[in-house]
Design an enzyme around this catalytic site. Structure first.
Site, PDB file in Angstrom:
ATOM      1  N   HIS B  63       0.570  -1.720  -0.642  1.00 52.15           N
ATOM      2  CA  HIS B  63       0.367   0.513   0.136  1.00 52.15           C
ATOM      3  C   HIS B  63       0.900   1.063  -0.324  1.00 52.15           C
ATOM      4  CE1 HIS B  63       0.217   1.119   4.509  1.00 52.15           C
ATOM      5  NE2 HIS B  63       0.012  -0.253   4.366  1.00 52.15           N
ATOM      6  N   GLU B 195      -5.292   1.083   2.432  1.00 51.02           N
ATOM      7  CA  GLU B 195      -4.903  -0.113   3.436  1.00 51.02           C
ATOM      8  C   GLU B 195      -5.311   0.386   4.962  1.00 51.02           C
ATOM      9  OE1 GLU B 195      -2.907  -3.048   5.570  1.00 51.02           O
ATOM     10  OE2 GLU B 195      -2.550  -0.621   5.893  1.00 51.02           O
ATOM     11  N   HIS B 304       3.935   3.130  13.078  1.00 52.68           N
ATOM     12  CA  HIS B 304       2.660   4.222  13.283  1.00 52.68           C
ATOM     13  C   HIS B 304       3.098   5.339  14.216  1.00 52.68           C
ATOM     14  CE1 HIS B 304      -1.183   1.963  11.409  1.00 52.68           C
ATOM     15  NE2 HIS B 304      -0.461   2.477  10.406  1.00 52.68           N
TER      16      HIS B 304
END
Lengths: 357, 333
Positions: B63, B195, B304
């Site tokens: 992605h 995604e 993240h």
């Protein structure tokens, strides 16, 4: 229950067949369905498809009966000093795990037990409470170097309790969710041997329901049925369950799902038939996700009218799931009777508007 | 490959706004595929090779989108309130910098906290773009931004804000460059969108391609940091072959094939069980009548966060494993 159903269910409850790894249980179901259907095949995801042709003129309408065959269980995440850390496949309540016998599917099958550290050895915050899965282990009783050779991350761990008959009608075991329903579909196929039906019947033992409803999405796409019935277990009344919670007495009948996931006219047809045939049932309110393959089948391709038949079960997602054989037989009987009533023009009779009249 | 990685990770492309990243990919793959197009969701899909009698139609997916933020309100003094796109966590935000898709830069500030032990909630934070009034604020409600952080090359270890999943975009580009001339497969390299907000690009790409086999390439977490999660995967231990994650179980036949392929080609690998999160493979698996699907992962620390770290050796081993997989017939048993 006919002579063959109880041994079949006991056999199904003695096998692993965790989600995505259904082969062991699929083979046994295929063997049971072989004499009852015209064709057997396996989908790309591993669902078992049995086609029993109707006697109507071609092209015939199709009804799909979906009962998932996959079971919950565990998967090894780490091998630490000869003991196995693990995670769950499907949802497991860790409170019931310590002391359970299991089979570790390593380079060979190893018997073992789920074990927990002594309370005083746990981090302070965890003491005096049920031990979370992150602190549970599986002990297979072998030296650490041998375990390291035989087991690696990703190896499955399945429950090993044999099924036990409790009294005349109740059977306890792991994986009643949803092998009880696979047995009900088998009962239906047996009854259909002696009945005329216009529609084609697709009996499907679906894969991966506990994780993604994988079979529920993919098998109807391949088969493109006109109707889908998901057969799954539902909550029976048990300890701590008050009567105003959505739970149903064990052994006192099946449930018919009702809610946005269910086509109301299909519900109506099943309800009318059950009353006519004196098959005891309860209405099961399903306000959102039905928690079954029907949640997938309803929105496959252009959409498929779907309904859920529930078999009450106590102690869901534990290795001691209790189901009444009477309810299994009733579910099979209701399915067979419904299929026999299906006329070639049945699809003209079921519309959402009609159900609201 | 490092300069390609740098270009990709420094581009700004939050979910739905992958344009800048897609342009980089498009320039890099010029002339490499047999055919390419951009579909209705913005997926860039490149076909390479022809399906021989013993070959498969294969979908590979990495992605392009990254997590980010979207402006929800501009106050009278020009401060921008925002909400998140994808799995942004508040403790990675305060003091960070963002770059909007329109090029505007800003820093993330926060209201005064009652206790310094607390982390700002998203509602307590704002973006300061240097404006002094709503009128001169160059950001409008609805503008989207990615986090800004320069690429850091630590030698064997590479760090960036969007290794998830640009590192896999780089891997797919490299695998396309090294596409084996003798491959019996018709391969679709999908640079997917959205995604991080529900695997949406891969959902439609898989439906359109209708593959026989699907493999996503994505990052996975590791357990090799101080008091890290209990997880076997670590940086530098090889390509991670996914057995399961929070959203799917890889097809066991594909897992076996990838393990055998890695062993035959002496490619370091590790088996991955990730207890949260999932990848494009989840939706490929349940497309149409079902697709055997799995994932090859690049182990990554601090996913993240603005400083996601991967091992360069692992990256190269994932390219090798993909290339080896595409080079011959694939048997699933």
């Amino acid at each position: 229950m006919s002579d063959t159903l109880l041994p079949l269910l006991k056999k199904l409850l003695s096998l692993s067949g965790l989600s995505a790894y259904e082969a062991p249980v699929r083979e046994v179901i295929a063997e049971a369905w072989q004499p009852l259907v015209d064709e057997l095949s396996v989908s790309r995801l591993g669902s078992l498809h049995g086609l029993r042709r109707g006697q109507g003129a071609e092209p015939r309408r199709r009804i799909l009966l979906a009962a998932h065959m996959d079971a919950i269980g565990m998967m090894t995440t780490q091998v630490v000093d000869g003991l196995l850390r693990f995670t769950e496949i499907g949802g497991i309540d860790p409170r019931i795990l310590p002391g359970q016998p299991v089979i570790v599917h390593g380079r060979r099958e190893l018997p073992g037990y789920v074990v927990q550290p002594a309370d005083r050895l746990l981090p302070k915050a965890l003491r005096g409470k049920p031990v979370p899965m992150s602190h549970l282990l599986v002990d297979v009783g072998l030296p650490a170097d041998e375990v390291a050779e035989l087991v690696r991350p990703g190896d499955l761990i399945s429950f090993a309790q044999p099924p036990i008959e409790l009294g005349e009608t109740v059977l306890a075991g792991h994986s009643q969710d949803n092998r009880a329903s696979v047995t009900a579909v088998t009962a239906c196929l047996q009854e259909l041997q002696h009945m005329r039906h216009a529609w084609d019947v697709w009996a499907v033992a679906t894969a991966q329901e506990e994780e993604t409803l994988g079979g529920g999405f993919t098998s109807p796409f391949e088969i493109r049925p006109d109707l889908c019935v998901a057969i799954d277990v539902t909550f029976a009344r048990g300890p701590g369950v008050s009567s105003d919670q959505r739970a149903f007495p064990l052994g006192k009948g099946v449930t018919l799902g009702w809610g946005p996931n269910i086509h109301p006219a299909l519900f109506e047809a099943f309800q009318t038939l059950a009353k006519q045939q004196d098959i005891p049932f309860h209405l099961e309110v399903m306000p959102r996700h039905s928690g079954t393959d029907a949640y997938a089948t309803q929105i496959v391709a252009e959409g498929i009218p779907s309904i859920v038949i529930g078999i009450p079960l106590r102690y869901m997602h534990t290795p001691v799931e209790l189901v009444s054989l009477k309810d299994i037989r009733r579910a099979g009987h209701l399915l067979a009777e419904f299929i026999a009533t299906l006329q070639p023009d049945f699809m003209n009779e079921i519309t959402w508007d009609k159900a609201n009249e | 490959m490092k300069s390609l990685i740098q270009k990709l990770v420094e581009s700004i492309g939050p979910s739905g706004y992958e344009g800048a990243t897609r342009e980089i990919v498009r320039a890099e793959i010029a002339g490499l595929g047999d055919e390419q197009h951009i579909d209705a969701l913005g997926n860039l899909i490149v076909r390479k090779g022809h399906k021989a009698a013993n070959g498969l139609r294969i979908m590979l997916s990495a992605h392009m989108d990254e997590i980010g933020i979207i402006a929800t309100h501009i106050d009278e003094n020009g401060f921008v309130r925002f909400t998140t796109i994808g799995g942004v966590r508040p403790h990675t935000c305060f003091g960070g910098r963002v770059q909007f898709v329109n090029g505007v830069r800003g820093v993330i500030g926060g209201e005064r906290l009652e206790s310094q032990d607390k982390v700002h909630t998203f509602e307590q934070m704002y973006i300061d773009v240097g404006a002094s009034s709503r009128a001169d604020c160059p950001v409008k409600v609805g503008d989207m931004a990615g986090f800004e952080r320069p690429f850091l090359d630590l030698g064997n270890r590479l760090v960036a804000k969007s290794m998830d999943d640009r590192i896999s975009v780089a891997v797919l580009i490299e695998a396309l460059r090294q596409f084996p001339a003798n491959s019996p497969h018709e391969v679709y390299f999908v640079f997917s969108t959205q995604e991080e907000v529900g695997l949406r690009g891969a959902t439609t790409a898989a439906y359109a391609i209708d593959p026989d086999l699907g493999i996503s390439v994505d990052v996975t977490a590791t357990g090799d940091m101080p008091k890290g999660p209990k997880m076997e995967v670590g940086l530098g231990k090889g390509a991670a072959i996914k057995v399961r994650d929070g959203g799917m179980l890889s097809d066991p036949r594909l897992v076996r094939f990838l393990v055998n392929t890695a062993e035959q080609h002496n490619i370091p690998y590790q088996l991955e069980i990730l207890e949260g999160g999932t990848t494009d493979a989840r939706v490929i698996q349940i497309t149409r009548a079902g697709v055997p699907a799995g994932c090859i992962s690049i182990p990554c620390r601090y996913i993240h966060s603005p400083s996601e770290m991967v091992d360069y050796g692992d990256v190269q081993n994932v390219v090798r494993l993909l290339t080896a997989t595409l080079s011959g017939p694939i048997t699933l048993e």
